[in-house]
Design an enzyme around this catalytic site. Structure first.
Site, PDB file in Angstrom:
ATOM      1  N   TYR A  46       0.810  -1.217   0.000  1.00 22.19           N
ATOM      2  CA  TYR A  46       0.000   0.000   0.000  1.00 22.19           C
ATOM      3  C   TYR A  46       0.847   1.272   0.000  1.00 22.19           C
ATOM      4  O   TYR A  46       0.297   2.372  -0.115  1.00 22.19           O
ATOM      5  CB  TYR A  46      -0.951   0.004   1.203  1.00 22.19           C
TER       6      TYR A  46
ATOM      7  N   LYS B  95       4.227 -14.705   4.096  1.00 19.61           N
ATOM      8  CA  LYS B  95       4.597 -15.560   2.965  1.00 19.61           C
ATOM      9  C   LYS B  95       6.124 -15.561   2.899  1.00 19.61           C
ATOM     10  O   LYS B  95       6.727 -15.268   1.867  1.00 19.61           O
ATOM     11  CB  LYS B  95       3.950 -15.012   1.677  1.00 19.61           C
TER      12      LYS B  95
ATOM     13  N   ASP C 206      -1.634 -18.479   2.441  1.00 21.74           N
ATOM     14  CA  ASP C 206      -2.520 -19.393   1.704  1.00 21.74           C
ATOM     15  C   ASP C 206      -3.098 -20.442   2.649  1.00 21.74           C
ATOM     16  O   ASP C 206      -4.294 -20.732   2.645  1.00 21.74           O
ATOM     17  CB  ASP C 206      -1.798 -20.018   0.494  1.00 21.74           C
TER      18      ASP C 206
ATOM     19  N   ASP D 136      -5.788  -7.138   4.272  1.00 17.02           N
ATOM     20  CA  ASP D 136      -6.941  -6.720   3.471  1.00 17.02           C
ATOM     21  C   ASP D 136      -7.690  -7.952   2.960  1.00 17.02           C
ATOM     22  O   ASP D 136      -8.912  -8.049   3.081  1.00 17.02           O
ATOM     23  CB  ASP D 136      -6.456  -5.869   2.294  1.00 17.02           C
TER      24      ASP D 136
ATOM     25  N   ASP E  50     -11.643  -9.919   4.298  1.00 21.34           N
ATOM     26  CA  ASP E  50     -12.891 -10.129   3.526  1.00 21.34           C
ATOM     27  C   ASP E  50     -13.368 -11.563   3.740  1.00 21.34           C
ATOM     28  O   ASP E  50     -14.570 -11.814   3.910  1.00 21.34           O
ATOM     29  CB  ASP E  50     -12.678  -9.869   2.027  1.00 21.34           C
TER      30      ASP E  50
HETATM   31  C1  IPM Z   1     -10.470  -1.967   3.067  1.00 17.75           C
HETATM   32  C2  IPM Z   1     -10.686  -1.558   1.640  1.00 17.75           C
HETATM   33  C3  IPM Z   1      -9.596  -0.573   1.235  1.00 17.75           C
HETATM   34  C4  IPM Z   1      -8.259  -1.285   1.382  1.00 17.75           C
HETATM   35  C5  IPM Z   1      -9.778   0.007  -0.161  1.00 17.75           C
HETATM   36  C6  IPM Z   1     -11.123   0.690  -0.325  1.00 17.75           C
HETATM   37  C7  IPM Z   1      -8.658   0.968  -0.520  1.00 17.75           C
HETATM   38  O1  IPM Z   1     -10.731  -2.659   0.810  1.00 17.75           O
HETATM   39  O2  IPM Z   1     -10.543  -1.087   3.954  1.00 17.75           O
HETATM   40  O3  IPM Z   1     -10.240  -3.148   3.319  1.00 17.75           O
HETATM   41  O4  IPM Z   1      -7.809  -1.950   0.441  1.00 17.75           O
HETATM   42  O5  IPM Z   1      -7.662  -1.166   2.442  1.00 17.75           O
HETATM   43 MN    MN Z   2     -10.555  -4.545   1.866  1.00 15.96          MN
END
Ligand code: IPM
Ligand code: MN
Length: 349
Positions: A135, A186, A219, A243, A247
């Site tokens: 990032y 990793k 992984d 990140d 999810d």
């Molecule tokens: C998150 C989002 C952000 C990230 C995006 C919107 C830049 O996916 O907060 O997880 O990648 O950090």
């Molecule tokens: Mn995200």
């Protein structure tokens, strides 16, 4: 008296933030927490209108806030990356919010897609490094838009940055019943950057003999999160992997509608947000689940030291989810954004 900056931003952001503020107001009045909010109009609409993304003057004002409460960033008419980098990532970086704290907790009454797993199995926290790695935005391209295009995107890790993140994770593990910390990396492939992570993890770990440590490649971590999520207590990992795995974490805890997060600068201004995006398709329809944003407001209170108020918000979320009145939390649940907020607010004790 706290001053809280509110940045509803794009898409469904304003709708979920309104519900979070509704619940916050209910809890704050019961617990005697005094605060004022200052709203900022930033996001895609303002960008389209004025070409301004995050004015420096706004950033300077945010530096003086006690906390920031953010909705969601991303607009269908603005190219991907502009608002993300210009608002969300800029705030994380400029305010040095070096921890992205993401609890993965399955609340009772919430459905998980994992068979035979329940709330006792899914209860961990991901500590995502939030200012470095892929990032950092270091890189460039050469011969752009030709067949010989070269693209370089560097992952940047500093010993300072890794160490402060790892130390935060050890401290957090100390506050938890299981006191277990897993580092996810990793290092078998990223033999420079993640070798640094491994060495720092081992060194800092010596100061925390009371914490059980473990390691997983990213992984394999994805596999274990699905197969045996009960193995995890606290996970510490780099920005990109954090990140991605959060999810997945959001899915196993019942979906994007429930996953909250805090961008923490332990010495500065922190920012709280749902981890979901702006969901432009559902904007203005009053169908998106605001639980994640409400839970983020609870995290904000706890972070400010208003622990009872924060816990009361979480307890109200738990009660609302357990009530069976919220359906499956999807946009098709038949329960509106505002009804969900009303229910949670009515359950604050
Ligand atoms: C998150 C989002 C952000 C990230 C995006 C919107 C830049 O996916 O907060 O997880 O990648 O950090
Ligand atoms: Mn995200």
């Amino acid at each position: 008296m706290y001053t809280i900056a509110v940045l509803p931003c794009d898409g469904v952001g304003p709708e979920v933030v309104a519900e979070g503020l509704k619940v916050l107001e209910a809890a704050a009045s019961i617990y005697g927490v005094q605060y004022e909010t200052v709203s900022y109009d930033v996001g895609g609409d303002r960008f389209i209108r004025t070409r301004e993304i995050l004015p420096d003057s706004v950033l300077e004002e945010l530096r003086a806030m006690d906390a920031i409460y953010l909705g969601a960033v991303g607009h269908p008419e603005v190219a991907p990356g502009i608002l993300e980098k210009g608002i969300l990532l800029r705030l994380r970086f400029e305010l040095d919010q070096y921890i992205n704290l993401r609890p993965v907790k399955l609340y009772p009454g919430v459905e998980t897609p994992l068979a035979n797993k329940g709330p006792e199995d899914i209860d961990f926290v991901v500590v995502r490094e939030n200012t470095e790695g892929l990032y950092a935005g270091v890189g460039g391209s050469l011969r752009k838009n030709t067949p010989h295009e070269v693209a370089v995107q560097e992952a940047v890790y500093t010993r300072m940055g890794v160490e402060r993140c790892v130390r935060y994770a050890f401290e957090l593990a100390r506050t938890r019943a299981r006191k277990a910390l897993t580092m996810v990396d990793k290092a078998n492939v990223l033999t420079y950057g993640h070798s640094l992570w491994q060495r720092v993890f081992a060194e800092v770990g010596e100061e925390y003999p009371d914490i059980e440590t473990d390691h997983a490649y990213v992984d394999a971590c994805c596999m274990w999160m699905v197969k045996n999520p009960e193995w995890f207590d606290v996970i510490v990992t780099c920005n990109m992997f954090g990140d991605i795995i959060t999810d997945l974490g959001a899915m196993i805890q019942g979906g994007m509608g429930v996953a909250a997060s805090g961008n923490i600068n332990p010495e500065g201004v922190s920012m709280f947000e749902p981890i979901h995006g702006s969901a432009p398709r559902y904007t203005g329809q009053n169908v998106i689940c605001p639980i994640a944003a409400i839970a983020a407001a609870g995290m904000m209170m706890e972070h400010l030291g208003e622990v009872e108020c924060g816990q009361a918000i979480e307890a109200a979320v738990i009660a609302a989810l357990a009530s069976g009145k919220l359906g499956d939390l999807s946009t098709r649940s038949g329960v509106s954004t505002t009804e969900t907020g009303d229910l949670v607010a009515s359950l604050v004790e």
